[in-house]
Write a protein that holds these residues in place. Structure first.
Motif, PDB file in Angstrom:
ATOM      1  N   MET A   1       0.853  -1.208   0.000  1.00 21.01           N
ATOM      2  CA  MET A   1       0.000   0.000   0.000  1.00 21.01           C
ATOM      3  C   MET A   1       0.882   1.251   0.000  1.00 21.01           C
ATOM      4  O   MET A   1       1.702   1.437   0.900  1.00 21.01           O
ATOM      5  N   ASP A   2       0.771   2.113  -1.057  1.00 22.72           N
ATOM      6  CA  ASP A   2       1.617   3.308  -1.107  1.00 22.72           C
ATOM      7  C   ASP A   2       1.053   4.376  -0.183  1.00 22.72           C
ATOM      8  O   ASP A   2      -0.063   4.288   0.316  1.00 22.72           O
ATOM      9  N   LYS A   3       1.862   5.424  -0.001  1.00 21.98           N
ATOM     10  CA  LYS A   3       1.492   6.452   0.984  1.00 21.98           C
ATOM     11  C   LYS A   3       0.248   7.235   0.563  1.00 21.98           C
ATOM     12  O   LYS A   3      -0.512   7.715   1.405  1.00 21.98           O
ATOM     13  N   PHE A   4       0.007   7.330  -0.791  1.00 22.14           N
ATOM     14  CA  PHE A   4      -1.183   8.050  -1.258  1.00 22.14           C
ATOM     15  C   PHE A   4      -2.455   7.312  -0.862  1.00 22.14           C
ATOM     16  O   PHE A   4      -3.402   7.913  -0.367  1.00 22.14           O
ATOM     17  N   ASN A   5      -2.461   5.987  -1.069  1.00 23.78           N
ATOM     18  CA  ASN A   5      -3.636   5.195  -0.695  1.00 23.78           C
ATOM     19  C   ASN A   5      -3.868   5.243   0.817  1.00 23.78           C
ATOM     20  O   ASN A   5      -5.006   5.302   1.269  1.00 23.78           O
ATOM     21  N   LEU A   6      -2.783   5.195   1.583  1.00 21.20           N
ATOM     22  CA  LEU A   6      -2.891   5.281   3.043  1.00 21.20           C
ATOM     23  C   LEU A   6      -3.502   6.614   3.445  1.00 21.20           C
ATOM     24  O   LEU A   6      -4.383   6.678   4.313  1.00 21.20           O
ATOM     25  N   VAL A   8      -5.496   8.523   1.684  1.00 16.45           N
ATOM     26  CA  VAL A   8      -6.908   8.546   1.292  1.00 16.45           C
ATOM     27  C   VAL A   8      -7.759   7.777   2.297  1.00 16.45           C
ATOM     28  O   VAL A   8      -8.820   8.246   2.727  1.00 16.45           O
ATOM     29  N   ILE A   9      -7.275   6.594   2.703  1.00 19.62           N
ATOM     30  CA  ILE A   9      -8.023   5.763   3.654  1.00 19.62           C
ATOM     31  C   ILE A   9      -8.180   6.478   4.998  1.00 19.62           C
ATOM     32  O   ILE A   9      -9.286   6.545   5.563  1.00 19.62           O
ATOM     33  N   LEU A  57      -8.797  13.560  -6.105  1.00 16.63           N
ATOM     34  CA  LEU A  57      -9.201  12.398  -6.896  1.00 16.63           C
ATOM     35  C   LEU A  57     -10.258  12.744  -7.940  1.00 16.63           C
ATOM     36  O   LEU A  57     -10.394  12.039  -8.951  1.00 16.63           O
TER      37      LEU A  57
END
Length: 384
Positions: A1-6, A8-9, A57
């Protein structure tokens, strides 16, 4: 999991909890409606400000709405400041002068008019591409940093004054409200300090550090919101305010010295003191966990102003400590009574007027040098 997805979550979770808590605050039945509404507004503005990863997004480029959303950050700290004032003072009402708190927000938007709000899409894109050199953005970041520092100083000054006023006039559990609000302000101070550092790196040669700090801020914000939610649900009546018309004893004495009026002689002070002590011993008003100096004043026939000076200035004790000393003495009598060995510490503290174990233990140790349990154990050992 990259830092961008983290990011967003975490943003989604934080946004959901913030909006849920805001809904709870504005719908719950309470007499502290105004305070709740102010904090709900603070949460909503903070949620909008921290929703940048989600906005990115769905947006295709810079827009007037996007910049307006970012300047809403100028409303966060004023909203929190007014929330603190509303929590601290029972007679808080909105006044026309509070409109001045909108000034930084208005200034931040006005200076964006010529080179962003009023230009075409291409000029907006060029503005964002060259944002590091744009004086408007640099000014706004400097302005919000100054705003954060000034408002937090003002909040801590209010909390400091309110604590003194409370200790001089009340002897109930409200001090727990102050302690929690002070802790919450400390946590927010740390959060906004991190935000300042993030913004500094944002305009430096190390923008990636700013992105890493942003993730940490989002996680920290999620923790803060959850913490507040836990407190709100478990302590719906946590906050009880004081009257803003109350004056600190130091200010009362200063006024009397300036006016060169000696309202009460030392002999009268002594007579009032004997009357007060007799009332405390015979009537035991300290058994009331929410006792106030106004109630004592009415009972002994001494004006609140004079009684406050007598206790806080002449006896050099806060009203809070003065009342607690009688509660502790009463508790000590119970602990010394061998026929009451089976009475628990918890039962004793409620019987003598405390309604929190932590405040009882703190007061008992301050008065005797021992915890209640140690004091009872020492008594039992000495009788063996």
């Amino acid at each position: 999991m990259d830092k961008f997805n983290l990011l967003v979550i975490v943003t989604v979770i934080s946004l959901f909890i913030s909006l849920f808590l805001s809904f709870f605050l504005v719908t719950v039945q309470t007499k502290h409606k105004l305070s709740n509404s102010l904090f709900a507004f603070f949460l909503i503005i903070t949620a909008i400000d921290s929703s940048t990863p989600l906005i990115e997004l769905v947006t295709t480029g810079p827009s007037n709405l996007g910049i307006l959303r970012s300047t809403l950050a100028f409303l966060q700290i004023p909203a929190f400041y007014l929330y603190v004032v509303s929590v601290c003072y029972s007679d808080f009402r909105f006044k026309p002068k509070y409109i001045l708190h909108l000034l930084p927000f208005l200034i931040a938007n006005v200076i964006m008019l010529p080179r962003f709000y009023l230009v075409d899409a291409a000029a907006k894109v060029n503005f964002i591409i060259n944002r590091k050199s744009m004086i408007e953005l640099q000014f706004n970041h400097t302005l919000i940093h100054i705003q954060i520092v000034i408002y937090f100083i003002a909040v801590f000054m209010i909390l400091r004054k309110v604590k003194k006023l409370y200790l001089e006039n009340y002897a109930g559990a409200n001090i727990n409200s102050y302690n929690w609000l002070f802790q919450f302000t400390i946590v927010l101070t740390i959060l906004y300090s991190c935000t300042i550092v993030k913004n500094i790196f944002k305009f430096s040669d190390y923008p990636y550090i700013s992105e890493l700090i942003k993730i940490g801020i989002q996680v920290f914000l999620l923790f803060i919101v959850c913490w507040y939610l836990f407190k709100a649900l478990n302590n719906p009546s946590l906050f009880r305010n004081i009257d803003s018309k109350l004056k600190l004893v130091a200010d009362i004495v200063l006024e009397e010295n300036k006016n060169e009026t000696q309202t009460i002689s030392e002999k009268e002070h002594q007579e009032d003191l004997e009357k007060l002590k007799k009332y405390m011993i015979e009537e035991k008003p300290f058994l009331n966990p929410s006792l106030t100096i106004q109630e004592v004043s009415a009972a002994v026939g001494i004006p609140v102003r004079n009684l406050s000076v007598l206790i806080n200035h002449k006896l050099e004790q806060h009203f809070y400590d003065f009342v607690n000393s009688y509660r502790i003495e009463n508790a000590m009598e119970t602990l010394k009574d061998s026929t009451k060995n089976k009475v628990t510490i918890l039962e004793i503290l409620y019987d003598v007027g405390f309604n929190s174990k932590s405040s009882f233990n703190t007061a008992f140790k301050k008065h005797t040098g021992n915890t209640p349990t140690s004091y009872r154990n020492n008594l039992q050992n000495n009788t063996l």
